[in-house]
Design a protein around this motif. Structure first.
Motif, short mmCIF file in Angstrom:
data_model
loop_
_atom_site.label_atom_id
_atom_site.label_comp_id
_atom_site.label_asym_id
_atom_site.label_seq_id
_atom_site.Cartn_x
_atom_site.Cartn_y
_atom_site.Cartn_z
N MET A 29 90.15 46.52 95.45
CA MET A 29 89.78 47.36 94.30
C MET A 29 88.30 47.19 94.00
O MET A 29 87.73 46.11 94.23
CB MET A 29 90.60 46.96 93.07
CG MET A 29 92.09 47.16 93.21
SD MET A 29 93.03 46.60 91.75
CE MET A 29 92.56 47.86 90.54
N THR A 30 87.68 48.24 93.51
CA THR A 30 86.28 48.14 93.11
C THR A 30 86.21 47.42 91.75
O THR A 30 87.20 47.31 91.03
CB THR A 30 85.65 49.53 92.96
OG1 THR A 30 86.31 50.23 91.89
CG2 THR A 30 85.80 50.33 94.27
N MET A 31 85.01 46.96 91.41
CA MET A 31 84.82 46.32 90.11
C MET A 31 85.20 47.29 88.98
O MET A 31 85.82 46.89 88.00
CB MET A 31 83.36 45.88 89.95
CG MET A 31 82.98 44.70 90.83
SD MET A 31 83.76 43.18 90.24
CE MET A 31 82.76 41.96 91.10
N ARG A 32 84.82 48.53 89.14
CA ARG A 32 85.12 49.53 88.10
C ARG A 32 86.62 49.67 87.91
O ARG A 32 87.12 49.73 86.77
CB ARG A 32 84.50 50.87 88.47
CG ARG A 32 84.78 51.97 87.45
CD ARG A 32 84.07 53.25 87.82
NE ARG A 32 84.33 54.31 86.84
CZ ARG A 32 83.81 55.51 86.89
NH1 ARG A 32 82.96 55.83 87.86
NH2 ARG A 32 84.12 56.42 85.98
N GLU A 33 87.36 49.69 89.03
CA GLU A 33 88.81 49.81 88.95
C GLU A 33 89.42 48.59 88.25
O GLU A 33 90.35 48.72 87.45
CB GLU A 33 89.41 49.96 90.35
CG GLU A 33 89.17 51.33 90.97
CD GLU A 33 89.67 51.41 92.39
OE1 GLU A 33 90.18 52.48 92.78
OE2 GLU A 33 89.57 50.39 93.13
N LEU A 34 88.91 47.41 88.57
CA LEU A 34 89.42 46.19 87.94
C LEU A 34 89.15 46.18 86.44
O LEU A 34 89.99 45.76 85.64
CB LEU A 34 88.80 44.96 88.60
CG LEU A 34 89.39 44.54 89.95
CD1 LEU A 34 88.57 43.41 90.57
CD2 LEU A 34 90.84 44.10 89.80
N ILE A 35 87.96 46.62 86.08
CA ILE A 35 87.59 46.67 84.66
C ILE A 35 88.52 47.63 83.92
O ILE A 35 89.05 47.32 82.85
CB ILE A 35 86.12 47.11 84.49
CG1 ILE A 35 85.20 46.00 85.03
CG2 ILE A 35 85.81 47.41 83.04
CD1 ILE A 35 83.77 46.45 85.22
N GLU A 36 88.76 48.81 84.50
CA GLU A 36 89.63 49.79 83.85
C GLU A 36 91.08 49.32 83.80
O GLU A 36 91.78 49.52 82.81
CB GLU A 36 89.53 51.12 84.60
CG GLU A 36 88.18 51.80 84.47
CD GLU A 36 88.08 53.08 85.28
OE1 GLU A 36 89.01 53.33 86.10
OE2 GLU A 36 87.10 53.83 85.11
N ALA A 37 91.54 48.67 84.90
CA ALA A 37 92.94 48.25 84.98
C ALA A 37 93.24 47.08 84.05
O ALA A 37 94.33 47.01 83.46
CB ALA A 37 93.29 47.86 86.42
#
Length: 253
Positions: A29-37
Motif C-alpha cells: 500500500m502507498t503511504m497515502r492509502e495507509l493514512i486514509e485506511a
C-alpha cells in the motif's frame, strides 16, 4: 492514564492498524492509502512506517509501496512451530490433499468471525479456496455451524451480528434455520454446506476438540458441488478420522 502513556497507547494502536490494513489489502500500500485506511495523522504514519521498516517488520519498495518485511515471516514461522496443533494440522492437511487432490484447510473462529488458518490447494487448475486470515461471517460457513454447538441460543444470537446472516449473494439465512444447522452439526459430528459463500462450493468440516470435548478448530475440504457422492463419502470419512486424530492430545485426561 497519563499523557505519555496515552500517547504510547495510540502509537501501539496505530502500529496494529497499519499491520491490519496491510493484511486486509494483501498487497503493498502507498503511504497515502495507509493514512486514509487508518485515519491516523500523516506524520505519525510516516514515522511509524520508518521505524517498522528499520526493524524489518515492513519493507518499502522503490516505488514507495509498503508491505510486510522479512522479520514478520520469521515471527509467523516461530508461532507455527510453537503451536503444536497448527504444526500437526499442516502435516495432516498435506496428507489429505495428496490422497484426495482437493483443497484442505484448518479453520477457526476469531471473535465473531470465521477464518482460515492453514490452506493447501489441490493440483487441479480450478481450485475453490479462501484466503488465510480473512475474516468471514460465521453463517457463511460449515465451520461456523460446527463450532457453535456448545453455545446456548441466546449466546449465539449475541455473538453474531444481524447483518452477517446476509450472504454475499444477498440471500438471508434465517436465524432458526441456522440454529437447526448448528444442532444437526453437533449431533452428527460434522457439517456439510453447499452454495453458501460460493454458488459452486461444497464445504465439509469436522471438529478438532480440546480435552473438555469442546470444538476448538475444524478440518475442512473445499470442493465442487458436482463431486461424486461416493467420493464425497470417502473424503468425509477421512476428514472425520483426521480431525479425531488431531484431537487426541487435547482430549486425554
Amino acid at each position: 492514564m497519563s499523557a505519555p502513556e496515552s500517547s504510547r497507547a495510540r502509537g501501539v494502536d496505530r502500529v496494529i492498524g497499519i499491520l491490519k490494513q496491510l493484511h486486509i489489502a494483501r498487497r503493498p500500500m502507498t503511504m497515502r492509502e495507509l493514512i486514509e485506511a487508518t485515519g491516523a495523522p500523516r506524520s505519525s504514519i510516516y514515522e511509524l512506517v520508518t521505524i517498522l521498516a528499520e526493524a524489518g517488520w515492513l519493507e518499502i519498495a522503490a516505488d514507495g509501496g509498503v508491505f510486510f518485511g522479512r522479520e514478520m515471516h520469521y515471527y509467523g514461522a516461530d508461532y507455527a512451530v510453537h503451536n503444536d496443533l497448527i504444526s500437526r494440522a499442516h502435516q495432516t492437511i498435506l496428507a489429505l490433499v495428496r490422497k484426495h487432490d482437493e483443497t484442505a484447510q484448518l479453520c477457526m473462529l476469531e471473535g465473531n468471525k470465521y477464518t482460515v488458518v492453514l490452506s493447501e490447494n489441490s493440483s487441479r487448475p480450478f481450485n475453490i479456496s479462501a484466503d488465510i486470515g480473512v475474516k468471514v461471517p460465521i453463517p457463511w460457513t460449515a465451520t461456523g455451524r460446527l463450532l457453535l454447538g456448545h453455545l446456548r441460543v441466546e449466546e449465539i444470537r449475541a455473538l453474531i451480528p444481524d447483518e452477517d446472516f446476509v450472504l454475499d449473494n444477498g440471500r438471508r439465512v434465517e436465524f432458526q434455520d441456522f440454529l437447526r444447522d448448528v444442532e444437526q452439526a453437533a449431533a452428527h459430528g460434522y457439517c456439510c454446506t453447499e452454495g453458501l459463500s460460493n454458488t459452486f462450493r461444497l464445504c465439509m468440516a469436522a471438529p478438532i476438540r480440546d480435552r473438555t470435548g469442546l470444538p476448538v478448530a475444524a478440518l475442512c475440504f473445499m470442493t465442487s458441488r458436482d463431486t461424486d457422492p461416493k467420493r464425497r463419502e470417502l473424503m468425509l470419512d477421512d476428514l472425520i478420522a483426521s480431525s479425531k486424530a488431531l484431537s487426541q492430545p487435547y482430549s486425554q485426561t
